[in-house]
Write an enzyme that holds these catalytic residues in place. Structure first.
Site, PDB file in Angstrom:
ATOM      1  N   ASN A  11     -22.881 -41.098 -33.066  1.00 13.02           N
ATOM      2  CA  ASN A  11     -21.706 -41.274 -32.208  1.00 13.02           C
ATOM      3  C   ASN A  11     -22.120 -40.880 -30.798  1.00 13.02           C
ATOM      4  O   ASN A  11     -22.307 -39.700 -30.514  1.00 13.02           O
ATOM      5  CB  ASN A  11     -20.584 -40.356 -32.732  1.00 13.02           C
ATOM      6  CG  ASN A  11     -19.418 -40.272 -31.764  1.00 13.02           C
ATOM      7  OD1 ASN A  11     -19.280 -41.110 -30.858  1.00 13.02           O
ATOM      8  ND2 ASN A  11     -18.574 -39.271 -31.943  1.00 13.02           N
ATOM      9  N   TRP A  12     -22.251 -41.871 -29.929  1.00 18.39           N
ATOM     10  CA  TRP A  12     -22.781 -41.567 -28.592  1.00 18.39           C
ATOM     11  C   TRP A  12     -21.739 -40.996 -27.639  1.00 18.39           C
ATOM     12  O   TRP A  12     -22.059 -40.630 -26.519  1.00 18.39           O
ATOM     13  CB  TRP A  12     -23.394 -42.838 -27.977  1.00 18.39           C
ATOM     14  CG  TRP A  12     -24.612 -43.322 -28.689  1.00 18.39           C
ATOM     15  CD1 TRP A  12     -25.220 -42.776 -29.794  1.00 18.39           C
ATOM     16  CD2 TRP A  12     -25.402 -44.466 -28.333  1.00 18.39           C
ATOM     17  NE1 TRP A  12     -26.326 -43.511 -30.150  1.00 18.39           N
ATOM     18  CE2 TRP A  12     -26.462 -44.557 -29.266  1.00 18.39           C
ATOM     19  CE3 TRP A  12     -25.320 -45.432 -27.326  1.00 18.39           C
ATOM     20  CZ2 TRP A  12     -27.423 -45.574 -29.207  1.00 18.39           C
ATOM     21  CZ3 TRP A  12     -26.267 -46.440 -27.263  1.00 18.39           C
ATOM     22  CH2 TRP A  12     -27.312 -46.507 -28.204  1.00 18.39           C
ATOM     23  N   LYS A  13     -20.490 -40.964 -28.062  1.00 17.60           N
ATOM     24  CA  LYS A  13     -19.422 -40.459 -27.179  1.00 17.60           C
ATOM     25  C   LYS A  13     -19.522 -41.153 -25.818  1.00 17.60           C
ATOM     26  O   LYS A  13     -19.753 -42.354 -25.773  1.00 17.60           O
ATOM     27  CB  LYS A  13     -19.484 -38.931 -27.077  1.00 17.60           C
ATOM     28  CG  LYS A  13     -19.409 -38.294 -28.469  1.00 17.60           C
ATOM     29  CD  LYS A  13     -19.216 -36.811 -28.438  1.00 17.60           C
ATOM     30  CE  LYS A  13     -19.140 -36.285 -29.875  1.00 17.60           C
ATOM     31  NZ  LYS A  13     -19.008 -34.839 -29.959  1.00 17.60           N
ATOM     32  N   GLU A  99     -12.100 -35.281 -30.871  1.00 17.25           N
ATOM     33  CA  GLU A  99     -11.893 -35.319 -29.412  1.00 17.25           C
ATOM     34  C   GLU A  99     -10.740 -36.248 -29.058  1.00 17.25           C
ATOM     35  O   GLU A  99     -10.007 -36.001 -28.107  1.00 17.25           O
ATOM     36  CB  GLU A  99     -13.204 -35.736 -28.715  1.00 17.25           C
ATOM     37  CG  GLU A  99     -14.188 -34.569 -28.731  1.00 17.25           C
ATOM     38  CD  GLU A  99     -15.654 -34.960 -28.796  1.00 17.25           C
ATOM     39  OE1 GLU A  99     -15.998 -36.116 -28.489  1.00 17.25           O
ATOM     40  OE2 GLU A  99     -16.466 -34.091 -29.181  1.00 17.25           O
ATOM     41  N   GLU A 169     -15.672 -33.314 -40.031  1.00 13.44           N
ATOM     42  CA  GLU A 169     -16.277 -32.661 -38.877  1.00 13.44           C
ATOM     43  C   GLU A 169     -15.457 -31.437 -38.497  1.00 13.44           C
ATOM     44  O   GLU A 169     -14.439 -31.556 -37.805  1.00 13.44           O
ATOM     45  CB  GLU A 169     -16.313 -33.622 -37.688  1.00 13.44           C
ATOM     46  CG  GLU A 169     -17.099 -34.887 -37.948  1.00 13.44           C
ATOM     47  CD  GLU A 169     -17.544 -35.535 -36.646  1.00 13.44           C
ATOM     48  OE1 GLU A 169     -18.756 -35.690 -36.468  1.00 13.44           O
ATOM     49  OE2 GLU A 169     -16.687 -35.856 -35.816  1.00 13.44           O
ATOM     50  N   GLY A 175     -20.919 -29.936 -31.336  1.00  9.90           N
ATOM     51  CA  GLY A 175     -21.526 -29.690 -30.033  1.00  9.90           C
ATOM     52  C   GLY A 175     -21.734 -28.216 -29.726  1.00  9.90           C
ATOM     53  O   GLY A 175     -22.040 -27.845 -28.596  1.00  9.90           O
ATOM     54  N   SER A 215     -23.164 -30.600 -35.112  1.00  6.23           N
ATOM     55  CA  SER A 215     -24.475 -29.996 -34.843  1.00  6.23           C
ATOM     56  C   SER A 215     -25.518 -30.316 -35.909  1.00  6.23           C
ATOM     57  O   SER A 215     -26.336 -29.463 -36.270  1.00  6.23           O
ATOM     58  CB  SER A 215     -24.336 -28.475 -34.654  1.00  6.23           C
ATOM     59  OG  SER A 215     -23.475 -28.199 -33.566  1.00  6.23           O
ATOM     60  N   GLY A 237     -25.059 -35.152 -30.427  1.00  2.09           N
ATOM     61  CA  GLY A 237     -26.136 -34.602 -29.598  1.00  2.09           C
ATOM     62  C   GLY A 237     -27.527 -35.069 -30.005  1.00  2.09           C
ATOM     63  O   GLY A 237     -28.275 -35.619 -29.186  1.00  2.09           O
TER      64      GLY A 237
HETATM   65  P1  PGA Z   1     -22.587 -33.131 -32.444  1.00  2.38           P
HETATM   66  O1  PGA Z   1     -21.272 -34.061 -32.480  1.00  2.38           O
HETATM   67  O2  PGA Z   1     -23.584 -33.726 -33.387  1.00  2.38           O
HETATM   68  O3  PGA Z   1     -23.047 -33.150 -31.013  1.00  2.38           O
HETATM   69  O4  PGA Z   1     -22.141 -31.752 -32.889  1.00  2.38           O
HETATM   70  C1  PGA Z   1     -20.849 -34.638 -33.675  1.00  2.38           C
HETATM   71  C2  PGA Z   1     -19.610 -35.472 -33.469  1.00  2.38           C
HETATM   72  O5  PGA Z   1     -18.698 -35.055 -32.709  1.00  2.38           O
HETATM   73  O6  PGA Z   1     -19.465 -36.567 -34.053  1.00  2.38           O
END
Ligand code: PGA
Length: 252
Positions: A11-13, A99, A169, A175, A215, A237
């Site tokens: 997931n590149w956000k 988010e 999640e 993150g 993470s 990330g």
């Molecule tokens: P992260 O994010 O791997 O940076 O913790 C995961 C996500 O929000 O899908």
């Protein structure tokens, strides 16, 4: 017991331009050419989708959007429809990421609407659930996740459910570098599978894929994947660098 095919999704956000999307896939695709133990998905921002689809053509990489609206078209500034995502070549869509829930007013009700629309239009939803730190500290993690699963997915049909991927999640792990231990993650995955079993029965519960997110890194993926109920990962990330994402994909 159904054999569940693992999924590793990035997931590149709100990261990567069109050029960076192309560079990333040029680097990733040769590294995962021989991978056939899992499905691989990348979810660029809307602007990168078409370029990602073009680059991923003929490879093992599928392309996902990060959100979708439930209406086919209309006066919904800033939103994108299922048809538009299909037109861009997407096969998957992430729905209800924490988010979106925390910062953009997403609710269980809108997650359900988006999920139904995605299914009706032929996109595979990756539906996210997970508790906040305060909810876990208050001993409410299971109740929160139960409510999310029931409200977001509980009114779907069994055949709808077969197209869904759930991502658990825990918000405190996203993150933050604070990955849930494989034991804590597996406990909630088992709980989610139990809720699905209560609503849809054994076959659906045995077949649904439940990803862990929060993470995930090359050095913790193997321990997570050893747990029976963990069927893959949703990673931000560590998915933004092709080498690190390839290492996660090759967790075996
Ligand atoms: P992260 O994010 O791997 O940076 O913790 C995961 C996500 O929000 O899908």
């Amino acid at each position: 017991m159904a054999q569940r095919r693992p999924v590793i999704a990035g997931n590149w956000k709100m990261f990567k331009t069109v050029a960076e999307t192309r560079t990333f896939l040029d680097a990733l695709i040769p590294q995962v050419r021989d991978v056939d133990h899992c499905d691989v998905v990348v979810a660029p921002p809307f602007t990168g989708l078409a370029a990602a689809v073009e680059k991923a053509a003929g490879s093992r990489v599928s392309v996902s959007a990060q959100n979708v609206h439930w209406e086919k078209e209309g006066a919904f500034t800033g939103e994108v429809s299922v048809g538009m995502l299909k037109d861009a070549g997407c096969t998957h869509v992430i729905i209800g990421h924490s988010e979106r829930r925390q910062y953009f007013g997403e609710t269980d009700e809108t997650v359900e609407k988006r999920t139904k629309a995605a299914l009706a239009g032929g996109l595979k939803p990756i539906v996210c659930v997970g508790e906040l730190l305060a909810e876990r500290d208050a001993g409410q993690a299971s109740d929160v996740v139960r409510r999310q699963v029931q409200k977001c997915l509980g009114r779907l049909t069994e055949s709808d459910l077969s197209l869904i991927i759930i991502a658990y999640e825990p918000v405190w792990a996203i993150g933050t570098g604070r990955t849930a231990t494989p034991e804590v993650a597996a406990e909630m995955h088992a709980e989610i599978r139990k809720i699905i079993r209560e609503i849809f029965g054994d076959a659906a519960a045995g077949a649904i894929r439940i990803l862990y997110g929060g993470s995930v890194k090359p050095d913790n993926i193997s321990a997570l994947m050893k747990k029976d109920d963990i069927d893959g990962a949703l990673v931000c990330g560590a998915s933004l660098d092709a080498k690190s994402f390839a290492a996660i994909i090759k967790y075996l």
